[in-house]
Design an enzyme around this catalytic site. Structure first.
Site, PDB file in Angstrom:
ATOM      1  N   ILE A  33      87.866  62.919 -12.002  1.00  0.00           N
ATOM      2  CA  ILE A  33      87.844  62.358 -13.363  1.00  0.00           C
ATOM      3  C   ILE A  33      86.547  62.701 -14.104  1.00  0.00           C
ATOM      4  O   ILE A  33      86.515  62.693 -15.339  1.00  0.00           O
ATOM      5  CB  ILE A  33      88.049  60.819 -13.301  1.00  0.00           C
ATOM      6  CG1 ILE A  33      88.596  60.273 -14.603  1.00  0.00           C
ATOM      7  CG2 ILE A  33      86.787  60.091 -12.861  1.00  0.00           C
ATOM      8  CD1 ILE A  33      89.066  58.824 -14.508  1.00  0.00           C
ATOM      9  N   GLY A  94      75.558  59.407  -1.412  1.00  0.00           N
ATOM     10  CA  GLY A  94      76.261  59.564  -2.679  1.00  0.00           C
ATOM     11  C   GLY A  94      77.719  59.179  -2.649  1.00  0.00           C
ATOM     12  O   GLY A  94      78.434  59.404  -3.630  1.00  0.00           O
ATOM     13  N   GLN A  95      78.189  58.604  -1.536  1.00  0.00           N
ATOM     14  CA  GLN A  95      79.595  58.191  -1.481  1.00  0.00           C
ATOM     15  C   GLN A  95      79.789  56.929  -2.312  1.00  0.00           C
ATOM     16  O   GLN A  95      79.190  55.887  -2.032  1.00  0.00           O
ATOM     17  CB  GLN A  95      80.054  57.940  -0.040  1.00  0.00           C
ATOM     18  CG  GLN A  95      81.552  57.630   0.040  1.00  0.00           C
ATOM     19  CD  GLN A  95      82.064  57.460   1.466  1.00  0.00           C
ATOM     20  OE1 GLN A  95      81.305  57.356   2.422  1.00  0.00           O
ATOM     21  NE2 GLN A  95      83.382  57.422   1.606  1.00  0.00           N
ATOM     22  N   HIS A 101      87.069  61.574   1.226  1.00  0.00           N
ATOM     23  CA  HIS A 101      87.557  62.634   0.350  1.00  0.00           C
ATOM     24  C   HIS A 101      86.602  63.806   0.411  1.00  0.00           C
ATOM     25  O   HIS A 101      85.409  63.640   0.666  1.00  0.00           O
ATOM     26  CB  HIS A 101      87.676  62.128  -1.092  1.00  0.00           C
ATOM     27  CG  HIS A 101      86.427  61.465  -1.590  1.00  0.00           C
ATOM     28  ND1 HIS A 101      86.101  60.164  -1.266  1.00  0.00           N
ATOM     29  CD2 HIS A 101      85.414  61.936  -2.357  1.00  0.00           C
ATOM     30  CE1 HIS A 101      84.947  59.861  -1.826  1.00  0.00           C
ATOM     31  NE2 HIS A 101      84.499  60.918  -2.485  1.00  0.00           N
TER      32      HIS A 101
HETATM   33  P1  5GP Z   1      81.872  60.285  -4.094  1.00  0.00           P
HETATM   34  O1  5GP Z   1      80.750  59.960  -5.023  1.00  0.00           O
HETATM   35  O2  5GP Z   1      82.416  59.044  -3.415  1.00  0.00           O
HETATM   36  O3  5GP Z   1      81.591  61.396  -3.127  1.00  0.00           O
HETATM   37  O4  5GP Z   1      83.026  60.854  -5.011  1.00  0.00           O
HETATM   38  C1  5GP Z   1      83.925  60.041  -5.701  1.00  0.00           C
HETATM   39  C2  5GP Z   1      84.514  60.884  -6.796  1.00  0.00           C
HETATM   40  O5  5GP Z   1      85.707  60.257  -7.240  1.00  0.00           O
HETATM   41  C3  5GP Z   1      83.593  61.041  -7.996  1.00  0.00           C
HETATM   42  O6  5GP Z   1      83.335  62.428  -8.214  1.00  0.00           O
HETATM   43  C4  5GP Z   1      84.381  60.394  -9.141  1.00  0.00           C
HETATM   44  O7  5GP Z   1      84.237  61.090 -10.360  1.00  0.00           O
HETATM   45  C5  5GP Z   1      85.800  60.438  -8.623  1.00  0.00           C
HETATM   46  N1  5GP Z   1      86.653  59.339  -9.083  1.00  0.00           N
HETATM   47  C6  5GP Z   1      86.360  58.011  -9.045  1.00  0.00           C
HETATM   48  N2  5GP Z   1      87.381  57.273  -9.541  1.00  0.00           N
HETATM   49  C7  5GP Z   1      88.346  58.170  -9.892  1.00  0.00           C
HETATM   50  C8  5GP Z   1      89.642  58.041 -10.482  1.00  0.00           C
HETATM   51  O8  5GP Z   1      90.122  56.933 -10.769  1.00  0.00           O
HETATM   52  N3  5GP Z   1      90.347  59.187 -10.698  1.00  0.00           N
HETATM   53  C9  5GP Z   1      89.849  60.416 -10.387  1.00  0.00           C
HETATM   54  N4  5GP Z   1      90.634  61.483 -10.648  1.00  0.00           N
HETATM   55  N5  5GP Z   1      88.622  60.594  -9.830  1.00  0.00           N
HETATM   56  C10 5GP Z   1      87.877  59.489  -9.599  1.00  0.00           C
END
Ligand code: 5GP
Ligand code: ZN
Length: 113
Positions: A33, A94-95, A101
């Site tokens: 997103i 950074g999670q 994922h």
């Molecule tokens: P992290 O920071 O946990 O490694 O990555 C989480 C990712 O999920 C971030 O890049 C964030 O932009 C994405 N994200 C969070 N909520 C949503 C959502 O509701 N939809 C989508 N498509 N991406 C999301």
């Protein structure tokens, strides 16, 4: 088991709108997103696993499923089909979403990200 409060479980259960890139029995691939590269997908296992710390012998095969999914979606990239894969494990790394994922990033030099 799906976690009712987990945003990615909601996405997997089609309770939230996303741009779906690919799906198979093990994972889905959606557009991030808030993209940090021209191509920024998330490869998300359907099973609610928090991160690599949460893997065991019965769930570790998800890593190869995610790698094969990355290989599949990379076929749609322009030559030289270069891409990066990142899994953040833990908030200090950074999670922000506590459902494992893999970030699939392409279209920019990863050193510039
Ligand atoms: P992290 O920071 O946990 O490694 O990555 C989480 C990712 O999920 C971030 O890049 C964030 O932009 C994405 N994200 C969070 N909520 C949503 C959502 O509701 N939809 C989508 N498509 N991406 C999301
Ligand atoms: Zn989840």
């Amino acid at each position: 088991m799906a976690d009712q409060s987990c945003v990615f479980c909601k996405i997997i259960n089609k309770a939230l709108p996303v741009t779906l890139i690919e799906e198979n029995d093990d994972c889905i691939v959606i557009e991030d997103i808030a993209p940090k590269a021209p191509v920024h997908y998330l490869i998300i296992p359907k099973k609610h696993i928090i991160n690599v710390h949460d893997l065991d012998a019965s769930t570790a095969s998800i890593m190869s499923s995610m790698a094969l999914m990355a290989k599949k979606i990379a076929q749609k990239l322009p030559e030289p089909k270069a891409f990066g894969l990142i899994i953040n494990n833990g908030e200090q790394a950074g999670q922000t979403v506590l459902h494992m994922h893999q970030h699939f990033l392409s279209g920019a030099k990863l050193t510039d990200l």
